[in-house]
Scaffold this active site. Sequence first.
Site, PDB file in Angstrom:
ATOM      1  CB  THR A  52      54.298  59.133  79.187  1.00  0.00           C
ATOM      2  OG1 THR A  52      54.366  57.665  79.053  1.00  0.00           O
ATOM      3  CG2 THR A  52      53.891  59.893  77.861  1.00  0.00           C
ATOM      4  CG  LEU A  57      55.207  52.942  86.578  1.00  0.00           C
ATOM      5  CD1 LEU A  57      55.814  52.174  85.403  1.00  0.00           C
ATOM      6  CD2 LEU A  57      55.700  52.603  87.704  1.00  0.00           C
ATOM      7  CG  HIS A  58      51.330  56.057  81.224  1.00  0.00           C
ATOM      8  ND1 HIS A  58      50.385  55.156  80.707  1.00  0.00           N
ATOM      9  CD2 HIS A  58      52.600  56.015  80.508  1.00  0.00           C
ATOM     10  CE1 HIS A  58      51.136  54.589  79.605  1.00  0.00           C
ATOM     11  NE2 HIS A  58      52.334  55.259  79.399  1.00  0.00           N
ATOM     12  CB  ALA A  59      46.913  54.310  83.422  1.00  0.00           C
TER      13      ALA A  59
END
Length: 86
Positions: free
Chosen positions: A12, A14-16
């Site tokens: 996914t 480098l998401h939140a």
Amino acid sequence: MVRETVTIVNKTGLHARPANAFVKVSKDFACDIFLEKDTKKMNGKSILGLLSLGLNQGSQVDIIADGEDEQQALETLVNLVKSFTE
């Protein structure tokens, strides 16, 4: 100044959550920390800066550290990014 290129392996990107973890660890170091992708360079201690880079799986990004504890910061942050596998 020290720099190393890493590839984002997390499916996914480098998401939140991983971006938040990166910023938290970055703030433990006195040196300046930046992430650079293509022509964009952002402050590694800013969650908005990291998210604005759009680091998806397969993206290559340079982690740059500049200051008194730069080598330790670089090694720690490179290992952190490599640990984000899910």
